[in-house]
Design an enzyme around this catalytic site. Structure first.
Site, PDB file in Angstrom:
ATOM      1  CE  LYS A   1      -1.549   7.875 -10.049  1.00 34.60           C
ATOM      2  NZ  LYS A   1      -2.449   9.040 -10.101  1.00 34.60           N
TER       3      LYS A   1
ATOM      4  NE  ARG B   1      -8.068  14.042 -11.148  1.00 28.77           N
ATOM      5  CZ  ARG B   1      -7.658  14.391  -9.959  1.00 28.77           C
ATOM      6  NH1 ARG B   1      -8.040  15.552  -9.465  1.00 28.77           N
ATOM      7  NH2 ARG B   1      -6.903  13.602  -9.259  1.00 28.77           N
TER       8      ARG B   1
ATOM      9  NE  ARG C   1      -0.452   1.285   2.203  1.00 30.84           N
ATOM     10  CZ  ARG C   1      -0.387   1.987   1.075  1.00 30.84           C
ATOM     11  NH1 ARG C   1       0.301   1.542   0.045  1.00 30.84           N
ATOM     12  NH2 ARG C   1      -1.010   3.135   0.980  1.00 30.84           N
TER      13      ARG C   1
ATOM     14  NE  ARG D   1      -0.220   6.191   4.069  1.00 28.21           N
ATOM     15  CZ  ARG D   1       0.221   6.323   2.822  1.00 28.21           C
ATOM     16  NH1 ARG D   1       1.479   6.031   2.528  1.00 28.21           N
ATOM     17  NH2 ARG D   1      -0.559   6.728   1.883  1.00 28.21           N
TER      18      ARG D   1
ATOM     19  NE  ARG E   1      -7.067   7.232  -1.616  1.00 28.61           N
ATOM     20  CZ  ARG E   1      -6.222   6.925  -0.657  1.00 28.61           C
ATOM     21  NH1 ARG E   1      -6.176   7.646   0.447  1.00 28.61           N
ATOM     22  NH2 ARG E   1      -5.401   5.905  -0.781  1.00 28.61           N
TER      23      ARG E   1
END
Ligand SMILES: [Zn+2]
Length: 216
Positions: free
Chosen positions: A13, A87, A126, A160, A171
């Site tokens: 996004k 939301r 990643r 990360r 999430r």
């Protein structure tokens, strides 16, 4: 043209919003960023939000709506990209009101549809070079020489901490729980468009362009 952009974290996004900002002069309105900015700038709504957050309470829909109104008045003529809002159906109705007061309306709700397992694989594998930030991936793009950055020769890499399966799946579940309720509200008005969030950045961009440039 004002649009709502939906998609779980990691669906791309931010990348697509940045591109729409650069190419079309649209402005991304992310409620999290807006709150931080308003608090830092000490705007009237920012001061209100700060007091609420310092009291350990959640910022209300009314404050978020006021914040969006404040930003919409900053002459966003080329269109806004709403990210993280609405939301709930109540927020969606509030957004409609805020826009209609300014002779505007939500033109499209664009959802970046993803395959969750594939997205988990994409995010969790990643890592980047600790020196030059060159991106790598356990399955899709390992350094040519094991443990050595292709670009700068560094042997230090970093990941990360959020890029682990538990966090990513949590999430995604939050996203589904928070987003599912507003889709019917927009679907019944024929505003929802889905693009393939698993396609390449350029392909997703092309799909979004086709929607924004297509017949209304
Ligand atoms: Zn490097």
């Amino acid at each position: 043209m004002d649009i709502v952009l939906l998609g779980p974290p990691g669906a791309g996004k931010g990348t697509q919003a940045a591109r729409l900002q650069a190419n079309r002069g649209m402005v991304q309105l992310s409620t999290g960023d807006m709150l931080r900015q308003a608090v830092a700038a000490g705007t009237p709504v920012g001061l209100q939000a700060k007091a609420v957050m310092e009291a350990g309470e959640l910022v209300s829909d009314a404050i978020v709506s006021a914040l969006i109104g404040e930003r919409l008045d900053d002459a966003i003529d080329s269109g806004a990209i709403f990210d993280g809002f609405p939301r709930t159906q109540a927020q969606a109705e509030a957004l409609d009101l805020l826009l209609s007061e300014r002779d505007r309306h939500v033109a499209y709700v664009i959802e970046l549809a993803v395959d969750e397992d594939a997205l988990v694989q994409r995010i969790c594998g990643r890592f980047t070079c600790a020196v030059c930030s060159a991106p790598y991936h356990d399955e899709f793009k390992l350094p040519k020489v094991d443990g050595v950055c292709d670009v700068c020769g560094s042997t230090e890499f970093k990941r990360r901490p959020d890029d682990n399966e538990t966090t990513v799946r949590t999430r995604m579940a939050e996203y589904r729980a928070k987003t599912a309720p507003i889709l019917p509200y927009y679907e019944q008005r024929g505003l929802v468009r889905r693009v393939d969030g698993m396609a390449s950045v350029d392909e997703v961009a092309a799909q979004i362009d086709a929607i924004l440039d297509g017949p209304a």
